[in-house]
Structure formats: C-alpha cells, structure tokens
Enzyme design. Sequence first.
Site, mmCIF file in Angstrom:
data_model
loop_
_atom_site.group_PDB
_atom_site.id
_atom_site.type_symbol
_atom_site.label_atom_id
_atom_site.label_comp_id
_atom_site.label_asym_id
_atom_site.label_seq_id
_atom_site.Cartn_x
_atom_site.Cartn_y
_atom_site.Cartn_z
ATOM 1 N N THR A 164 -11.190 9.043 12.262
ATOM 2 C CA THR A 164 -12.144 9.924 12.942
ATOM 3 C C THR A 164 -13.369 10.162 12.059
ATOM 4 O O THR A 164 -14.511 10.157 12.542
ATOM 5 C CB THR A 164 -11.463 11.280 13.253
ATOM 6 O OG1 THR A 164 -10.329 11.013 14.061
ATOM 7 C CG2 THR A 164 -12.385 12.229 13.985
ATOM 8 N N GLN A 165 -13.119 10.336 10.770
ATOM 9 C CA GLN A 165 -14.230 10.557 9.832
ATOM 10 C C GLN A 165 -15.017 9.272 9.580
ATOM 11 O O GLN A 165 -16.243 9.305 9.422
ATOM 12 C CB GLN A 165 -13.702 11.116 8.500
ATOM 13 C CG GLN A 165 -13.080 12.482 8.624
ATOM 14 C CD GLN A 165 -14.034 13.491 9.248
ATOM 15 O OE1 GLN A 165 -15.195 13.577 8.869
ATOM 16 N NE2 GLN A 165 -13.543 14.224 10.235
ATOM 17 N N ASN A 201 -19.252 -2.457 3.312
ATOM 18 C CA ASN A 201 -17.888 -2.410 3.847
ATOM 19 C C ASN A 201 -17.462 -0.955 3.949
ATOM 20 O O ASN A 201 -17.999 -0.082 3.261
ATOM 21 C CB ASN A 201 -16.938 -3.155 2.897
ATOM 22 C CG ASN A 201 -15.516 -3.197 3.421
ATOM 23 O OD1 ASN A 201 -15.291 -3.432 4.610
ATOM 24 N ND2 ASN A 201 -14.544 -2.978 2.543
ATOM 25 N N HIS A 224 -13.855 1.196 3.586
ATOM 26 C CA HIS A 224 -12.483 1.034 3.107
ATOM 27 C C HIS A 224 -11.742 2.355 3.300
ATOM 28 O O HIS A 224 -12.280 3.419 2.961
ATOM 29 C CB HIS A 224 -12.492 0.633 1.628
ATOM 30 C CG HIS A 224 -11.118 0.465 1.073
ATOM 31 N ND1 HIS A 224 -10.328 -0.630 1.345
ATOM 32 C CD2 HIS A 224 -10.372 1.270 0.272
ATOM 33 C CE1 HIS A 224 -9.169 -0.496 0.735
ATOM 34 N NE2 HIS A 224 -9.159 0.654 0.080
ATOM 35 N N THR A 270 -18.997 -6.425 -3.572
ATOM 36 C CA THR A 270 -19.109 -7.324 -4.721
ATOM 37 C C THR A 270 -17.976 -8.339 -4.602
ATOM 38 O O THR A 270 -17.090 -8.184 -3.757
ATOM 39 C CB THR A 270 -18.971 -6.549 -6.045
ATOM 40 O OG1 THR A 270 -17.631 -6.023 -6.103
ATOM 41 C CG2 THR A 270 -19.981 -5.410 -6.149
ATOM 42 N N MET A 306 -10.943 -8.690 7.867
ATOM 43 C CA MET A 306 -9.791 -8.808 6.969
ATOM 44 C C MET A 306 -9.750 -10.151 6.239
ATOM 45 O O MET A 306 -8.696 -10.778 6.141
ATOM 46 C CB MET A 306 -8.499 -8.598 7.774
ATOM 47 C CG MET A 306 -8.420 -7.259 8.476
ATOM 48 S SD MET A 306 -8.551 -5.865 7.351
ATOM 49 C CE MET A 306 -6.899 -5.871 6.669
ATOM 50 N N ARG A 307 -10.888 -10.575 5.731
ATOM 51 C CA ARG A 307 -10.913 -11.786 4.909
ATOM 52 C C ARG A 307 -11.536 -11.463 3.559
ATOM 53 O O ARG A 307 -12.502 -10.684 3.500
ATOM 54 C CB ARG A 307 -11.744 -12.900 5.569
ATOM 55 C CG ARG A 307 -11.265 -13.345 6.934
ATOM 56 C CD ARG A 307 -9.876 -13.907 6.937
ATOM 57 N NE ARG A 307 -9.697 -15.052 6.055
ATOM 58 C CZ ARG A 307 -8.505 -15.544 5.731
ATOM 59 N NH1 ARG A 307 -7.393 -14.969 6.165
ATOM 60 N NH2 ARG A 307 -8.418 -16.595 4.949
ATOM 61 N N ILE A 308 -10.995 -12.052 2.522
ATOM 62 C CA ILE A 308 -11.608 -11.921 1.199
ATOM 63 C C ILE A 308 -12.750 -12.914 1.121
ATOM 64 O O ILE A 308 -12.593 -14.096 1.456
ATOM 65 C CB ILE A 308 -10.562 -12.170 0.097
ATOM 66 C CG1 ILE A 308 -9.522 -11.049 0.126
ATOM 67 C CG2 ILE A 308 -11.235 -12.255 -1.270
ATOM 68 C CD1 ILE A 308 -8.357 -11.254 -0.806
ATOM 69 N N ASN A 366 -14.631 1.008 14.273
ATOM 70 C CA ASN A 366 -15.853 1.329 13.517
ATOM 71 C C ASN A 366 -17.055 0.592 14.096
ATOM 72 O O ASN A 366 -18.154 1.150 14.164
ATOM 73 C CB ASN A 366 -15.667 0.980 12.036
ATOM 74 C CG ASN A 366 -14.952 2.082 11.288
ATOM 75 O OD1 ASN A 366 -15.504 3.166 11.122
ATOM 76 N ND2 ASN A 366 -13.728 1.821 10.864
#
Length: 194
Positions: free
Chosen positions: A176-177, A111, A113, A145, A94-96, A14
């Site tokens: 792809t999208q 973000n 998802h 958030t 990949m971190r909160i 991405n």
Amino acid sequence: MKNIVILISGGGSNMQALVRAAEQRQWAQRVGARVAAVLSNKADAAGLAFARSHGLPTAVVDHKAFASREAFDAALMAEIDGFDPALVVLAGFMRILTPGFVAHYDGRLVNIHPSLLPAFTGLNTHQRAIDEGCKFAGATVHRVTPELDHGQILDQAVVPVLPGDTAQTLAARVLTQEHLMYPRAVERLLAALP
Ligand code: GRF
C-alpha cells in the site's frame, strides 16, 4: 515530453499505480512525461493486460529464449530504446541485470524493493523481517547498480510489523505504501533529469 518505460514480471501493481498517477489530469503537462510502454520478460504477466487496457504499448522479451544474460539484456535494451526512455522503471521485474545493461541506463534506472535497504536485499524480505523480530519494515526506491538491491536510496516508506503478522499481511501493508511512494519518487526523479 520525457518517456518512461516500465519493466514488470508479474501483477504489476506498482506499474498500475504509476500508470494511474500519470493518467491524472494535468500530470503529463506538469511533469513533462508520459508512460511510453510496459515491457515484461513473461508473456503471462498479469500487468500486461492492464497496460493494454489503458492504451499503452506492451512488449515481451522472454528471457528463456536467450542463451545468456548478456543476450537477453541486449534484446531487452533494443526493445526499451525503441521507446527513447528518459527513465526506466523496474516494478517487480524479477531478473538480475548485467553490468552492461545498468551502465547503459546510468542515471535513469530505478527500482523499488520491499525492505528498508540496506537490510534484506534479495527475496522473501517480509518473512525475513518477521523472523528477525523487526518492529518496522517497509520499502525502498533506489537507483540501480550492478549489485543487486544496492544503489543510492531515493525514498523509503516505513510500516510497523504487527503481532501476528504473516509475510502476506506485512507484504500487503508495505505494498500500500509502495503504491503511494513510487509515483512520487518517479515524479521527483523526472523533475531532476536534464
Ligand atoms: C513489490 O513488492 C516490489 O517492491 C518488488 O516486487 C513487488 C512487485 O509487486 N520489487 P507488483 O508486481 O508491483 O505488484
């Protein structure tokens, strides 16, 4: 010129789509922005090499070097803020993040998802969609958030779940999208920023 800082943890496809979009002729003038840096919490994130090969500054803030989430986020914020970001884009990061981090970037943190939120927050989204018998899956661009994978939905892309799909084939169709949707969503967000 507004600065975009992109955070990755892995391959960063991405991020690559965003960088390629921003490299297009007239994009910087039209949108009034540029990708200022690509940061990662992992030194071996494959996307870092791509970013460097496209002339972008990169930096690594290794979460394992910090005793707490708060300490890691403070170091990450210092690194990000060095690039004076108008927008911070999470792209497979990949971190909160702590509430303090999220508040610091209020209104300028997004973000992507790989599910149609609010369904399937968290991990293994594609397998879970297949297991539930979903006929459609997709991806969501949303504001960040403190609650994981929540926040205002900015855009969604929908794909069919096909007979015989595996998590891998579905992920590829969704990705792809994602690559089409995320650059467009980022562009719209930038246009809406003060
Ligand atoms: C994407 O599916 C994205 O939705 C999720 O993590 C994956 C990252 O892939 N947040 P990449 O690193 O951008 O290739």
